[in-house]
Design a protein around this motif. Sequence first.
Motif, PDB file in Angstrom:
ATOM      1  N   ALA A   1      30.976  30.694 -81.357  1.00 15.65           N
ATOM      2  CA  ALA A   1      31.125  32.138 -81.231  1.00 15.65           C
ATOM      3  C   ALA A   1      32.542  32.544 -81.594  1.00 15.65           C
ATOM      4  O   ALA A   1      33.498  31.776 -81.421  1.00 15.65           O
TER       5      ALA A   1
ATOM      6  N   ASP B   1      28.223  35.099 -83.893  1.00 12.28           N
ATOM      7  CA  ASP B   1      28.213  33.727 -84.379  1.00 12.28           C
ATOM      8  C   ASP B   1      28.476  33.743 -85.886  1.00 12.28           C
ATOM      9  O   ASP B   1      28.506  34.810 -86.508  1.00 12.28           O
TER      10      ASP B   1
ATOM     11  N   THR C   1      27.770  44.348 -78.088  1.00  9.73           N
ATOM     12  CA  THR C   1      27.066  43.091 -77.823  1.00  9.73           C
ATOM     13  C   THR C   1      25.560  43.307 -77.907  1.00  9.73           C
ATOM     14  O   THR C   1      25.078  44.432 -78.019  1.00  9.73           O
TER      15      THR C   1
ATOM     16  N   TRP D   1      19.454  31.104 -76.308  1.00 12.63           N
ATOM     17  CA  TRP D   1      20.650  31.347 -75.506  1.00 12.63           C
ATOM     18  C   TRP D   1      20.337  31.180 -74.018  1.00 12.63           C
ATOM     19  O   TRP D   1      19.195  31.343 -73.576  1.00 12.63           O
TER      20      TRP D   1
ATOM     21  N   VAL E   1      31.439  39.968 -80.103  1.00 13.64           N
ATOM     22  CA  VAL E   1      31.302  38.515 -80.106  1.00 13.64           C
ATOM     23  C   VAL E   1      30.093  38.155 -80.949  1.00 13.64           C
ATOM     24  O   VAL E   1      28.969  38.576 -80.650  1.00 13.64           O
TER      25      VAL E   1
ATOM     26  N   PHE F   1      32.841  35.270 -72.295  1.00  7.56           N
ATOM     27  CA  PHE F   1      33.298  34.519 -73.465  1.00  7.56           C
ATOM     28  C   PHE F   1      34.814  34.377 -73.499  1.00  7.56           C
ATOM     29  O   PHE F   1      35.424  34.297 -74.571  1.00  7.56           O
TER      30      PHE F   1
ATOM     31  N   THR G   1      37.368  30.531 -82.960  1.00  7.90           N
ATOM     32  CA  THR G   1      35.946  30.197 -82.921  1.00  7.90           C
ATOM     33  C   THR G   1      35.737  29.056 -81.923  1.00  7.90           C
ATOM     34  O   THR G   1      36.415  28.028 -81.991  1.00  7.90           O
TER      35      THR G   1
END
Length: 272
Positions: A177, A148, A102, A34, A146, A83, A169
């Motif tokens: 995500a 994946d 998160t 990331w 959030v 996001f 998505t």
Amino acid sequence: MIIVIDGLNKDRYTGLLDQMYQLRARVFADRLGWDVTVRDGKEIDQFDALDPAYVLGVNDDGRVVACVRALQTTGPHMLADVFSDILRGEPPLRSATLWESTRFCVDTQVLERGKSRNSVSYATCALMAGSLEYAKNSGISDIVTVIDPVMNRVLQRSDCAPYGYVGETTPMGKVPAMAALLDCTDERIAKIRAFAGIEGDIFLDPARCEALADPVEQAPMDVVDDSLEFYCREQVAQATTEEERVAAWALMSRLRDVGMIAGRERLVGGYR
């Protein structure tokens, strides 16, 4: 086992927090690639400065092996400010009873495979159950997170499938995500516990929490502040009730124990 660190006790657990930041760096920067900021081996972002709550999983050796961050949605948070593309122009969800979850991760280098107490599966479920229990007991009804598609499948396999999704998505770097919604209910917590075979209280008891706290450093006697000692003696002398006198002596005793004022012999022999 689970321990919660927040704005009230974070100064006592800097060692555990450092372990958490290092785990996040290994997972999100090294393993997942990331685009996160890592300094001195720690992954820390702007939201860590907002006094969030951290739910940590620690093993029998006191090592952090799992973590997740909980942040209020009434102020800045990742879905609103990082996001937001997921929302497709819709305003972010904001509520005093909705938290954002998160930075959920577990240490796959330390934990085993399978479903033993030291496994990735058990630690993942214990962290989910612990964070939901903590949120529920804090008056939180729902969590937005959030994730994946891989984490989405983990939630589904753990009998913790989201009850809904926000927005769409959306590609985010190397992986897509999505924003998922979880309710903090006894039913959801019970399902996670049953899936992983988790029984009893999963939160560390006070004695174990105290053992994991940062050690209290004794101040060297050559830097003891005489003005602080004088203040304590004045508080004792000026006490007008027994309650005030006891409180003043308790403060003096605590400061003496950590080496910030002189020892008992000087206090009792010279000034009492």
